[in-house]
Design a protein around this motif. Sequence first.
Motif, mmCIF file in Angstrom:
data_model
loop_
_atom_site.group_PDB
_atom_site.id
_atom_site.type_symbol
_atom_site.label_atom_id
_atom_site.label_comp_id
_atom_site.label_asym_id
_atom_site.label_seq_id
_atom_site.Cartn_x
_atom_site.Cartn_y
_atom_site.Cartn_z
ATOM 1 N N VAL A 224 38.937 22.084 94.391
ATOM 2 C CA VAL A 224 38.960 20.709 93.884
ATOM 3 C C VAL A 224 38.584 19.677 94.946
ATOM 4 O O VAL A 224 38.504 18.480 94.633
ATOM 5 N N TYR A 225 38.314 20.090 96.173
ATOM 6 C CA TYR A 225 38.111 19.141 97.266
ATOM 7 C C TYR A 225 36.682 18.617 97.287
ATOM 8 O O TYR A 225 35.725 19.353 97.028
ATOM 9 N N GLU A 226 36.552 17.326 97.601
ATOM 10 C CA GLU A 226 35.257 16.656 97.544
ATOM 11 C C GLU A 226 34.292 17.205 98.594
ATOM 12 O O GLU A 226 34.688 17.855 99.556
ATOM 13 N N PHE A 227 33.011 16.900 98.411
ATOM 14 C CA PHE A 227 31.971 17.381 99.321
ATOM 15 C C PHE A 227 32.215 16.908 100.757
ATOM 16 O O PHE A 227 31.911 17.623 101.710
ATOM 17 N N ASN A 228 32.745 15.671 100.913
ATOM 18 C CA ASN A 228 32.951 15.124 102.260
ATOM 19 C C ASN A 228 34.337 15.412 102.811
ATOM 20 O O ASN A 228 34.676 14.963 103.909
ATOM 21 N N ALA A 229 35.169 16.138 102.073
ATOM 22 C CA ALA A 229 36.497 16.496 102.564
ATOM 23 C C ALA A 229 36.373 17.596 103.615
ATOM 24 O O ALA A 229 35.497 18.464 103.514
ATOM 25 N N PRO A 230 37.229 17.590 104.638
ATOM 26 C CA PRO A 230 37.135 18.616 105.689
ATOM 27 C C PRO A 230 37.153 20.039 105.161
ATOM 28 O O PRO A 230 36.459 20.909 105.704
ATOM 29 N N THR A 231 37.922 20.294 104.100
ATOM 30 C CA THR A 231 37.994 21.646 103.537
ATOM 31 C C THR A 231 36.616 22.161 103.172
ATOM 32 O O THR A 231 36.305 23.341 103.382
ATOM 33 N N HIS A 232 35.769 21.273 102.646
ATOM 34 C CA HIS A 232 34.410 21.683 102.287
ATOM 35 C C HIS A 232 33.411 21.426 103.407
ATOM 36 O O HIS A 232 32.652 22.323 103.786
ATOM 37 N N SER A 233 33.422 20.203 103.940
ATOM 38 C CA SER A 233 32.369 19.835 104.903
ATOM 39 C C SER A 233 32.418 20.666 106.186
ATOM 40 O O SER A 233 31.382 20.979 106.767
ATOM 41 N N TYR A 234 33.617 21.017 106.645
ATOM 42 C CA TYR A 234 33.751 21.865 107.826
ATOM 43 C C TYR A 234 33.949 23.336 107.467
ATOM 44 O O TYR A 234 33.850 24.203 108.330
ATOM 45 N N GLY A 235 34.263 23.600 106.184
ATOM 46 C CA GLY A 235 34.636 24.948 105.796
ATOM 47 C C GLY A 235 33.724 25.605 104.788
ATOM 48 O O GLY A 235 32.740 26.239 105.144
ATOM 49 N N THR A 236 34.034 25.456 103.504
ATOM 50 C CA THR A 236 33.378 26.259 102.479
ATOM 51 C C THR A 236 31.877 26.004 102.350
ATOM 52 O O THR A 236 31.158 26.862 101.849
ATOM 53 N N ALA A 237 31.397 24.860 102.803
ATOM 54 C CA ALA A 237 29.957 24.587 102.746
ATOM 55 C C ALA A 237 29.156 25.541 103.620
ATOM 56 O O ALA A 237 27.939 25.691 103.439
ATOM 57 N N HIS A 238 29.825 26.209 104.548
ATOM 58 C CA HIS A 238 29.120 27.037 105.537
ATOM 59 C C HIS A 238 29.337 28.539 105.329
ATOM 60 O O HIS A 238 29.002 29.340 106.211
ATOM 61 N N PHE A 239 29.890 28.916 104.196
ATOM 62 C CA PHE A 239 30.186 30.323 103.945
ATOM 63 C C PHE A 239 28.967 31.221 104.119
ATOM 64 O O PHE A 239 28.983 32.202 104.869
ATOM 65 N N ASN A 240 27.894 30.915 103.405
ATOM 66 C CA ASN A 240 26.739 31.816 103.408
ATOM 67 C C ASN A 240 26.040 31.856 104.758
ATOM 68 O O ASN A 240 25.560 32.914 105.191
#
Length: 346
Positions: free
Chosen positions: A44-60
């Motif tokens: 549920v975390y936004e694109f600019n939230a640390p959970t995504h921007s520092y984390g899940t955005a870089h999985f692949n």
Amino acid sequence: MYRTHPLTWRRLGRLSVALLLVSLGGCPSGDPGDKTRRLKMAHVYEFNAPTHSYGTAHFNERLQQAGSDLTVTVYPAAQLGSEQELLEQLVAGELDLAISGPSFLAMWHPPLGVLDAAYASRDLDHMLETARGDELAPHWDELRKRFDVRVLDTWAYGSRHITSNFPIRRPDDLSGFRLRMPAAQVWQASGAALGASPMPISFAEVYLALQQGIADGQENPVPVIKAKGFHEVQKCLNLTGHIQSSVQILMNERAWQRLDARQRAALQKVVRDLGEEVYRGVVEDEQKLIAEWRENGTMQVVDDVDVDAFQKRAKKHFSSGYPFSELYNQITSQHVRVDGQGDAAQ
């Protein structure tokens, strides 16, 4: 009285048929000749939230660097539903991976609410040490045994601080203070433990509630305060550090079992490495924003908070009567340093 949320059990009951079908049939990974294992993740975390921007955005990117044949398609910002809905999809096997916080997981296994109880952890490092340590291990295992949900890691979400229109230094300052907190029972209990009158207001409505005076204040990590514009409608940032907030990276156990040993090792390592990136990003963002606000006067930064008084009040509140009280007492006993002095606030 703190109790398991009844809606959760009814919803999980309705998933029984889906669970049976998924466990029998499994999920295909793609074309027969394609060796790539594709995983589906949502949060549920936004694109600019640390959970995504520092984390899940870089999985692949990280999986590719590790030479893994795994790929993860990530759906952030509640694209596939609310946190509760994503958990239900995860249990049903419609998602391979999801992210949730302790208060939601506590609806399934109440002792996990301890991580969202005020002053359970003295800082983010202590919270991560606890979440990854022996105290919580059997409780994470309960999720796997009862719901087929495996906890791959705990990530930092940030140190939560109270905002207000006047300085908050002691619990007495919160007497009659309408403090917006999430609606989950453990959050509301934490607001009361601080001395406030907690209000369950939808996150999307917090800005307006503060602007119109419906709520006197709210609490969140500093980067979230900035991202949601709460600094525009509040005058003071009170460094209470009352909750060291976390999120858990969850995987459907059946999806985990379909991975081979190399895939599991690669995924586990990438999750842990990204968790460290999120931790550094959260800490650096907070430090940077507080320094900026001190300099330009965006908010009055109140750093002479009597954290010891808040801690004592919270410990008394949670020492008994909650399903996590024994665990809370065990964890908070670690707050005293070797020299016998209490730890400083965040």
